[in-house]
Scaffold this active site. Structure first.
Site, mmCIF file in Angstrom:
data_model
loop_
_atom_site.group_PDB
_atom_site.id
_atom_site.type_symbol
_atom_site.label_atom_id
_atom_site.label_comp_id
_atom_site.label_asym_id
_atom_site.label_seq_id
_atom_site.Cartn_x
_atom_site.Cartn_y
_atom_site.Cartn_z
ATOM 1 N N HIS A 162 2.839 8.127 -6.928
ATOM 2 C CA HIS A 162 4.017 7.844 -7.762
ATOM 3 C C HIS A 162 3.897 6.486 -8.443
ATOM 4 O O HIS A 162 4.163 6.361 -9.648
ATOM 5 C CB HIS A 162 5.275 7.877 -6.893
ATOM 6 C CG HIS A 162 6.513 7.417 -7.605
ATOM 7 N ND1 HIS A 162 7.245 8.225 -8.433
ATOM 8 C CD2 HIS A 162 7.130 6.200 -7.620
ATOM 9 C CE1 HIS A 162 8.263 7.539 -8.936
ATOM 10 N NE2 HIS A 162 8.220 6.314 -8.449
ATOM 11 N N GLU A 163 3.489 5.465 -7.692
ATOM 12 C CA GLU A 163 3.375 4.124 -8.278
ATOM 13 C C GLU A 163 2.243 4.055 -9.303
ATOM 14 O O GLU A 163 2.369 3.377 -10.320
ATOM 15 C CB GLU A 163 3.170 3.084 -7.181
ATOM 16 C CG GLU A 163 4.316 2.979 -6.178
ATOM 17 C CD GLU A 163 5.688 2.797 -6.814
ATOM 18 O OE1 GLU A 163 5.764 2.274 -7.950
ATOM 19 O OE2 GLU A 163 6.695 3.194 -6.193
ATOM 20 N N HIS A 201 2.639 3.023 -18.351
ATOM 21 C CA HIS A 201 2.420 1.761 -19.049
ATOM 22 C C HIS A 201 1.241 1.874 -20.007
ATOM 23 O O HIS A 201 1.302 1.394 -21.135
ATOM 24 C CB HIS A 201 2.181 0.641 -18.042
ATOM 25 C CG HIS A 201 2.341 -0.722 -18.633
ATOM 26 N ND1 HIS A 201 2.173 -1.877 -17.905
ATOM 27 C CD2 HIS A 201 2.659 -1.135 -19.896
ATOM 28 C CE1 HIS A 201 2.381 -2.919 -18.679
ATOM 29 N NE2 HIS A 201 2.671 -2.490 -19.896
ATOM 30 N N HIS A 261 3.451 5.183 -12.615
ATOM 31 C CA HIS A 261 4.064 4.157 -13.471
ATOM 32 C C HIS A 261 2.997 3.408 -14.274
ATOM 33 O O HIS A 261 3.217 3.059 -15.444
ATOM 34 C CB HIS A 261 4.855 3.162 -12.615
ATOM 35 C CG HIS A 261 6.162 3.688 -12.126
ATOM 36 N ND1 HIS A 261 7.100 4.238 -12.968
ATOM 37 C CD2 HIS A 261 6.699 3.750 -10.872
ATOM 38 C CE1 HIS A 261 8.168 4.607 -12.261
ATOM 39 N NE2 HIS A 261 7.929 4.337 -10.990
#
Length: 224
Positions: free
Chosen positions: A92-93, A100, A96
């Site tokens: 999940h991280e 970006h 991100h």
């Protein structure tokens, strides 16, 4: 009586997702000897696979992606943990970081808006303490102070509102497809991974509702 029931209903909507999230994350945090690596190793694998120019670090501030430092940060438990929760949270991280790299507008908007909301909230905290005194002695200034409190809480609500689609996108449009395409999990674990990712997103639903409830309470007080 109606207001009491409404308050209880809103409180339940706020607290139940938090309780469910903690329950789900804990449920799947048990060590899995059949997994080939830890959450940190899986994150490193995905970063290399996506050719992302980001760092991977441990943190005591909770799992998150920092767009300013371009860093995926995992808690010690998830970085070194060999569990389903650790692997899914890591994905999940990294999701991100993928957002970006793709210049997702809402992610780029959230960062400066969160900074602005942070300072507004600090001002609102001071205003919250001083409002009762100001209303007693200088009513006009007291009402201005109340408005600052409302704007501070509203800023927090807007940040949470923008965060929701960012979190769901990182979970279900970035992390989950990568997990599925790579065949990293069994069908049973894949379904559990969906629940973990949903649980993570629901924490922001609770935050948004809490902020909205605070705005509503202060607006009612302001109208008196």
């Amino acid at each position: 009586m109606l207001w009491i029931l409404l308050f209880i209903a809103i409180l339940a909507i706020m607290l139940i997702p938090q309780w469910w999230t903690q329950r789900i994350l804990k449920k799947y945090s048990e060590h899995r000897s059949d997994f080939p690596g830890t959450g940190g190793e899986f994150a490193r694998h995905l970063i290399a696979k996506q050719d992302l120019d980001v760092k991977l670090e441990t943190t005591s501030q909770g799992d998150h992606y920092d767009p300013n430092d371009r860093a995926v940060r995992l808690s010690e438990e998830n970085y070194n943990g060999q569990s389903l929760t650790a692997v899914v949270v890591a994905a999940h991280e990294v999701g991100h970081a993928m957002q970006h790299q793709q210049r997702m507008a809402l992610l780029l908007l959230r960062t400066p808006l969160a900074k602005f909301a942070f300072y507004i909230e600090r001002i609102a905290q001071v205003a919250l303490i001083s409002t009762p005194l100001l209303l007693s002695f200088i009513p006009v200034v007291g009402r201005i102070s109340m408005l600052l409190v409302i704007f501070g809480i509203l800023g927090s609500f807007i940040v949470h509102l923008i965060t929701l689609p960012v979190e769901f996108n990182a979970s279900f449009s970035k992390a989950l497809p990568e997990i599925k395409k790579g065949g990293y999990l069994s069908n049973k674990d894949y379904k559990a991974a969906q629940r973990i990712l949903l649980a993570c997103a629901l924490t922001y639903v609770s935050g948004a509702l809490a902020s909205l409830l605070n705005v509503w309470r202060w607006l009612r007080f302001f109208r008196r």
